[in-house]
Motif scaffolding. Structure first.
Motif, PDB file in Angstrom:
ATOM      1  N   LEU A 264      29.345  29.801  41.878  1.00 36.72           N
ATOM      2  CA  LEU A 264      30.605  28.796  41.765  1.00 36.72           C
ATOM      3  C   LEU A 264      31.128  29.278  41.165  1.00 36.72           C
ATOM      4  O   LEU A 264      32.530  29.273  41.513  1.00 36.72           O
ATOM      5  CB  LEU A 264      30.287  27.951  40.466  1.00 36.72           C
ATOM      6  N   ARG A 265      30.935  30.527  40.504  1.00 35.98           N
ATOM      7  CA  ARG A 265      32.299  31.732  40.142  1.00 35.98           C
ATOM      8  C   ARG A 265      32.377  32.426  41.867  1.00 35.98           C
ATOM      9  O   ARG A 265      33.971  32.784  41.606  1.00 35.98           O
ATOM     10  CB  ARG A 265      31.325  32.685  39.698  1.00 35.98           C
ATOM     11  N   GLU A 266      31.553  32.856  42.559  1.00 38.42           N
ATOM     12  CA  GLU A 266      32.468  33.201  43.856  1.00 38.42           C
ATOM     13  C   GLU A 266      33.194  32.424  44.929  1.00 38.42           C
ATOM     14  O   GLU A 266      34.629  32.845  45.632  1.00 38.42           O
ATOM     15  CB  GLU A 266      30.923  33.593  44.767  1.00 38.42           C
ATOM     16  N   ALA A 267      32.822  31.416  44.852  1.00 40.20           N
ATOM     17  CA  ALA A 267      33.654  30.142  45.319  1.00 40.20           C
ATOM     18  C   ALA A 267      35.378  29.654  44.218  1.00 40.20           C
ATOM     19  O   ALA A 267      35.766  30.073  45.538  1.00 40.20           O
ATOM     20  CB  ALA A 267      33.022  28.761  45.252  1.00 40.20           C
ATOM     21  N   VAL A 268      35.492  29.830  43.332  1.00 36.52           N
ATOM     22  CA  VAL A 268      36.233  29.698  42.849  1.00 36.52           C
ATOM     23  C   VAL A 268      36.966  31.346  42.971  1.00 36.52           C
ATOM     24  O   VAL A 268      38.628  31.546  43.491  1.00 36.52           O
ATOM     25  CB  VAL A 268      36.352  30.116  40.594  1.00 36.52           C
ATOM     26  N   ALA A 269      36.528  32.591  43.085  1.00 37.29           N
ATOM     27  CA  ALA A 269      37.484  33.843  43.070  1.00 37.29           C
ATOM     28  C   ALA A 269      37.330  33.785  44.408  1.00 37.29           C
ATOM     29  O   ALA A 269      38.776  34.177  44.461  1.00 37.29           O
ATOM     30  CB  ALA A 269      36.251  34.951  43.003  1.00 37.29           C
ATOM     31  N   THR A 270      36.911  32.850  45.702  1.00 41.14           N
ATOM     32  CA  THR A 270      36.966  33.228  46.621  1.00 41.14           C
ATOM     33  C   THR A 270      38.938  32.325  46.867  1.00 41.14           C
ATOM     34  O   THR A 270      39.726  32.749  47.272  1.00 41.14           O
ATOM     35  CB  THR A 270      36.424  33.150  47.333  1.00 41.14           C
ATOM     36  N   TYR A 271      39.108  31.006  46.756  1.00 38.71           N
ATOM     37  CA  TYR A 271      40.015  30.425  45.968  1.00 38.71           C
ATOM     38  C   TYR A 271      41.564  30.932  45.794  1.00 38.71           C
ATOM     39  O   TYR A 271      42.258  30.745  45.728  1.00 38.71           O
ATOM     40  CB  TYR A 271      39.514  29.253  45.986  1.00 38.71           C
ATOM     41  N   VAL A 272      40.636  31.701  44.220  1.00 35.77           N
ATOM     42  CA  VAL A 272      41.768  32.547  43.839  1.00 35.77           C
ATOM     43  C   VAL A 272      42.421  33.242  44.455  1.00 35.77           C
ATOM     44  O   VAL A 272      43.867  33.815  44.468  1.00 35.77           O
ATOM     45  CB  VAL A 272      41.542  32.997  42.466  1.00 35.77           C
ATOM     46  N   VAL A 273      41.636  34.096  44.886  1.00 38.64           N
ATOM     47  CA  VAL A 273      42.447  34.999  45.722  1.00 38.64           C
ATOM     48  C   VAL A 273      43.234  34.549  47.410  1.00 38.64           C
ATOM     49  O   VAL A 273      44.492  35.068  47.857  1.00 38.64           O
ATOM     50  CB  VAL A 273      41.148  35.907  46.402  1.00 38.64           C
ATOM     51  N   ARG A 274      42.832  33.407  48.176  1.00 39.70           N
ATOM     52  CA  ARG A 274      43.833  32.726  48.750  1.00 39.70           C
ATOM     53  C   ARG A 274      44.688  32.565  48.179  1.00 39.70           C
ATOM     54  O   ARG A 274      45.875  32.468  48.649  1.00 39.70           O
ATOM     55  CB  ARG A 274      42.835  32.033  49.235  1.00 39.70           C
ATOM     56  N   ALA A 275      44.914  31.793  46.998  1.00 35.06           N
ATOM     57  CA  ALA A 275      46.238  30.969  46.714  1.00 35.06           C
ATOM     58  C   ALA A 275      46.764  32.288  46.074  1.00 35.06           C
ATOM     59  O   ALA A 275      48.504  32.014  46.339  1.00 35.06           O
ATOM     60  CB  ALA A 275      45.067  30.487  44.774  1.00 35.06           C
ATOM     61  N   ALA A 276      46.698  33.076  45.420  1.00 36.75           N
ATOM     62  CA  ALA A 276      47.248  34.684  45.378  1.00 36.75           C
ATOM     63  C   ALA A 276      48.093  35.030  46.685  1.00 36.75           C
ATOM     64  O   ALA A 276      49.291  35.607  46.775  1.00 36.75           O
ATOM     65  CB  ALA A 276      46.631  35.475  44.570  1.00 36.75           C
TER      66      ALA A 276
END
Length: 424
Positions: A264-276
């Protein structure tokens, strides 16, 4: 000269993009699947002719597709976004004003020539789109957006029109409006269409001519505005300067349910990177963010949770957003819950022209500029060589939960490794 409104869109856009990069698919039935290869979200004209319905789950239609040798592709969003940008740039060079309405369609404004005939212009534009991008487009012309929408539909559904229809020069427009059912009129939803049919209004012409008072009582000023659009009054001007976004969301369903905190941490990090990345492209910063996750709504004991935080200093810096988001993951995670989806929501967005400093967050102008240059360099590398060329360690390496795309085609316009090599 008389001003006219045009609606220009690409036919079967996702499927046409796949055919553009792989000419061997031309003339063959092609379908494109949604996230995780779930449902059919796009069909070529040949696939439509086979009776393949939009939104059908892939597993239900799989045998039918195999029997008819239908080519199946997973969604390739990087390709579609790039082809959309190229199409809009082409359209912008050929019209006076352009409003990008969606990924594959745009409203345009242009002037009629002295003889009033815009068919040569339309034929030239369709040829340019086909030659330069490999995309078939349809063009509808009218005195308003509503009329242009109807004309565009007539241009696509009637082969004799050859992808172009001008409602303004049509000698008998009523005949054509009667062929468009009330459900297919732009702005008419399912409930309003049912209400109209109960009163004997079954097509676009009857909607245009029905008493305005009855329509106002049901749909208010929006319904009356739509009716006047059909009558040729331009009530909806072109939106040439869209309002800045108020929120930006990135969310995905997992290829399989996940149950570990690390995943879940990896998934959230991936989506934060895309949102940024999206924020920087939009020239915005975020002052708050929310992360969330949930299980499938089709299993017992449905679970959903979200957590939010505010930033002392609004930012679009990936490092700053990761530092704010990742501590929230433990607050939304619960062991033994088969999580099916997660996402991140950037809120309280503001432009990058000004930045209100914070007393307790020391940040010199030189440091701010250095971080902005770093983010711009990462974005350029990922744009040139493909997303993920420069990746953040928090996103993990080859995660098993990543969206399933087993039938992904090439993305030669956005990924250098996919560019065809010709040897002679």
């Amino acid at each position: 000269m008389t001003q006219v409104t045009a609606l220009i869109d690409a036919n079967n856009f996702y499927a046409s993009c796949e055919q553009s990069l792989d000419p061997a698919l031309l003339g063959k039935p092609v379908v494109v699947l949604s996230n995780n290869d779930g449902c059919i979200v796009a069909r070529s004209a040949e696939a439509r002719a086979l009776g393949i319905a939009m939104g059908t789950p892939y597993f239900k239609e799989k045998r039918h597709l195999e029997q008819h040798n239908v080519v199946i592709r997973s969604s390739n969003y990087a390709l579609y976004a790039d082809m959309s940008q190229r199409l809009m740039s082409l359209l912008e060079s050929q019209v006076e004003d352009l409003e990008i309405y969606s990924i594959d369609e745009a409203f345009a404004r242009l002037s009629r020539p002295s003889d009033g005939n815009l068919r040569p212009w339309a034929q030239r534009l369709r040829s340019l789109a086909r030659r330069n991008l490999g995309l078939p487009i349809a063009i509808g012309l009218g005195a308003s957006k509503g009329q242009a929408k109807l004309a565009n539909r007539l241009a696509k559904v009637i082969p004799a029109h050859a992808g172009f229809f001008d409602l303004g020069l049509c000698p008998d427009p009523d005949r054509w409006l009667e062929t468009i059912s009330i459900e297919d009129v732009w702005g008419i939803g399912r409930k309003l269409a049912l209400w109209c049919r109960m009163r004997g209004v079954v097509n676009a012409r009857e909607l245009r001519d029905m008493p305005s008072g009855s329509l106002r009582a049901k749909a208010g000023v929006v319904g009356v505005r739509l009716q006047r659009e059909l009558q040729g009054h331009a009530c909806l001007p072109l939106d040439l300067d869209p309002s800045p976004k108020q929120e930006t969301c990135v969310s995905r369903s997992f290829s399989h349910p996940i149950t570990s905190l690390e995943e879940l941490r990896e998934a959230v990090a991936t989506y934060v990177v895309r949102a940024a990345e999206k924020l920087r492209k939009q020239h915005q910063r975020t002052a708050a963010l929310t992360i969330y996750t949930r299980t499938s709504p089709f299993i017992p004991a449905f679970y959903s949770r979200a957590a939010s935080t505010s930033l002392d200093l609004p930012s679009n810096d990936t490092r700053v957003l990761l530092e704010a988001a990742l501590p929230l993951v433990e607050r939304i995670f619960q062991p033994n819950r088969p999580l099916a989806k997660a996402g991140v929501l950037m809120q309280h967005l503001q432009g990058i022209a000004q930045l209100q400093q914070h007393l307790w967050v020391p940040c010199t102008e030189q440091e701010q500029q250095r971080r902005e240059r770093l983010m711009a360099t990462i974005d350029r590398l990922n744009h040139r060589y493909g997303r993920g060329t420069v990746q953040w360690a928090a996103c993990g390496l080859d995660p098993s939960w990543a969206m399933r795309r087993e039938r992904l085609g090439r993305a030669a316009t956005t990924r250098l490794s996919d560019v065809p090599v010709v040897r002679a």
